[in-house]
Design an enzyme around this catalytic site. Structure first.
Site, PDB file in Angstrom:
ATOM      1  N   ASP A 266     -45.474 -53.059  60.294  1.00  0.00           N
ATOM      2  CA  ASP A 266     -45.500 -51.636  60.606  1.00  0.00           C
ATOM      3  C   ASP A 266     -46.505 -51.388  61.745  1.00  0.00           C
ATOM      4  O   ASP A 266     -47.691 -51.441  61.511  1.00  0.00           O
ATOM      5  CB  ASP A 266     -45.828 -50.787  59.380  1.00  0.00           C
ATOM      6  CG  ASP A 266     -46.976 -51.346  58.543  1.00  0.00           C
ATOM      7  OD1 ASP A 266     -47.256 -52.556  58.595  1.00  0.00           O
ATOM      8  OD2 ASP A 266     -47.588 -50.551  57.806  1.00  0.00           O
ATOM      9  N   GLU A 459     -57.890 -59.170  62.480  1.00  0.00           N
ATOM     10  CA  GLU A 459     -56.580 -59.213  61.813  1.00  0.00           C
ATOM     11  C   GLU A 459     -55.483 -59.737  62.732  1.00  0.00           C
ATOM     12  O   GLU A 459     -54.475 -60.272  62.268  1.00  0.00           O
ATOM     13  CB  GLU A 459     -56.200 -57.814  61.317  1.00  0.00           C
ATOM     14  CG  GLU A 459     -56.050 -56.802  62.442  1.00  0.00           C
ATOM     15  CD  GLU A 459     -55.506 -55.457  61.983  1.00  0.00           C
ATOM     16  OE1 GLU A 459     -54.970 -55.379  60.876  1.00  0.00           O
ATOM     17  OE2 GLU A 459     -55.620 -54.495  62.765  1.00  0.00           O
TER      18      GLU A 459
END
Length: 523
Positions: A266, A459
């Site tokens: 997403d 990340e």
């Protein structure tokens, strides 16, 4: 934020507040005192916790030859202590005051803004914990997830009540597989197995669809969260995105955004009606049959078949899952495999066509070992070598489309790197194994350079430059970072005797070009 009073009192107070203003629109100056009165930025949802099973020097460190990388690996191993969280008993006894879902066992969180567990992140976290010999922490995390399945029928996206209507890629069976391989605990496997089957059934009953090819009907899976309204955790973003759309189109878009969130990607142009153009408004996730989801479920089916044999179940139970894996492999090769291109591609149910754009997920069946002919592995290598996905110094990009979405160019994400590297390493070919190492070297050097520069793990990373974090999407890049640490530790464990902090960027490019030349001559 924790509620400072019971929900009914807060709702009544909010209703009284909105009635004082036209259209219920409360000015910020009036809203702030309300928030400060009825909400508390409460850190007590967590108790201080240090993993009791953390130890100084796990065995895998001895495999890392490069002194700088070994020292770095020790620091990554130490990060587990800072990412551990134990949810307080106050959340257990007063759940109505919290958005946190109570879990009885401590967890390792991703880090940064993510202060709760996330489902698919935890697979790479757990594999890292097992390398760090933290089996008690790993067992506890799996037990939390098993409890979630018993409660909801699936594992929620993350550890908040606003995630209770959607999941993420179903890695729980593979987490149990990793734990079982590390511990040999048959009794734990026996207790977990019925719950793993329950989760699998959820995906088959609620996230599957039928597609017909050449007169044969195939069942494949997709992400499909049929829940309207904006995502609670990104309410403003979704509400503004859907402005001026008809009411029915708004609800459809919000359901598709939730489905994209369930995918873990997403957001990405991968989920657009036309991946070569468009915007987030064109998201049609539920109409797309993703290669990686079906590869994952194929691997899960084989793992579940193996589990039934390991616990001594009746042969028919194991055979059921073996047949399911065989049927899925046939479906994937009929619907998703492109013989001419030499790879698997997402199928757009809406257009009746495959999406031929490059994504690392196009090769996920190699990782899942879900293909019927050995030659398909070499064809996939030839596809990858000429795809453009190997043209970047710091990793394989998530796509080749620059859209400002975080699951597109120029970002490279740890789980996709690991699945691609592991998939290539499993193909019975010296060329694919060499490419797997080359990509591992690139990725480790990217992580190490960024860590040396920022003293942090991120990340995601930018495939360009000299080791820097990625960007784009709905929020700033996050530090931590659970799955990044897990992937780095796995690659250091697998290739530690060969990896170098000096890298091999020029040699990597030469090797990739040479492999492509040889394959072009052979194929």
């Amino acid at each position: 934020m924790k509620l400072a009073a019971d929900p009914e009192l807060v709702m009544e107070a909010f209703s009284n507040l909105t009635q004082r203003f036209p259209n219920g629109t409360v000015p910020p100056a009036e809203l702030r005192p309300f928030v400060n009165t009825y909400f508390v930025d409460d850190r007590k949802q967590f108790e201080p916790w240090t993993p009791a099973d953390w130890r100084e020097r796990p065995k895998f460190l001895s495999k890392v030859s490069d002194p700088k990388l070994r020292s770095w690996a020790e620091e990554l191993h130490g990060l587990w202590k800072s990412l551990g969280r134990k949810i307080s008993d106050d959340v257990k006894y007063n759940p109505q005051l919290y958005s946190m879902i109570y879990s009885p066992n401590p967890v390792i969180i991703p880090g940064g803004r993510f202060t709760e567990f996330y489902y698919w992140d935890s697979y790479w976290v757990l594999n890292g914990l097992l390398l760090s010999e933290m089996t008690d922490t790993a067992r506890g995390m799996i037990q939390n997830f098993l409890q979630m399945v018993k409660r909801y029928g699936f594992v929620p996206n993350g550890g908040r009540i606003y995630y209770e209507r959607r999941s993420q890629p179903p890695f729980l069976s593979l987490m149990v597989e990793s734990f079982y391989q590390a511990t040999g605990d048959v009794e734990f496997l026996r207790q977990a197995l019925p719950t793993l089957v329950q989760e699998y059934r959820f995906w088959m009953e609620n996230r599957s669809t039928t597609v017909e090819v050449k007169g044969t009907r195939h069942v494949l899976n997709h992400y499909d969260v049929q829940v309207g309204q904006p995502r609670p955790e990104s309410y403003t973003h979704d509400a503004e995105l859907a402005e001026r759309l008809p009411a029915e189109a708004q609800e459809k878009l919000w359901a598709e955004l939730k489905s994209a969130a369930e995918s873990g990607w997403d957001f990405s142009s991968r989920w657009y009606a036309d991946s070569s153009g468009g915007s987030l408004r064109d998201t049609i996730t539920s109409s797309i049959l993703p290669v990686d989801l079906n590869a994952l479920l194929c691997r899960c089916e084989r793992v579940l078949a193996s589990f039934h044999k390991s616990v001594g179940a009746q042969e028919a139970e194991s055979l059921t899952f073996e047949q399911a894996a065989s049927a899925r492999m046939m479906a994937m090769e009929s619907v998703l495999w492109d013989e001419e291109k030499g790879a698997w591609f997402d199928y757009n149910h809406q257009s009746g066509a495959r999406n031929l754009a490059f994504y690392p997920s196009n090769l996920s069946p190699l990782w899942a070992r879900c293909y019927s002919q050995p030659a398909m592995g070499l064809k996939a290598l030839h596809y990858l070598s000429g795809s453009g996905g190997l043209d970047y110094p710091n990793g394989v990009p998530t796509s080749l489309s620059q859209t400002s979405q975080q699951w597109d160019l120029p970002n490279a994400w740890p789980p996709l790197q690991h699945m691609l590297i592991e998939g290539l390493a499993q193909v019975d070919s010296a060329d694919t194994k060499q490419l797997a190492f080359t990509l591992a070297q690139r990725w480790i050097r990217t992580n190490w350079l960024a860590y040396s520069k920022y003293q942090a793990m991120f990340e995601k990373y930018d495939v360009n430059g000299d080791g820097k974090p990625g960007g784009g999407g709905e929020y700033e890049v996050q530090l931590g970072f659970g799955w990044t640490n897990g992937v780095a530790l796995q690659l250091l464990d697998q290739y530690g005797d060969r990896l170098s902090s000096g890298g091999c960027g020029l040699m990597s490019g030469f090797v990739i070009g040479f492999i492509y030349l040889i394959l072009s001559l052979l194929l």
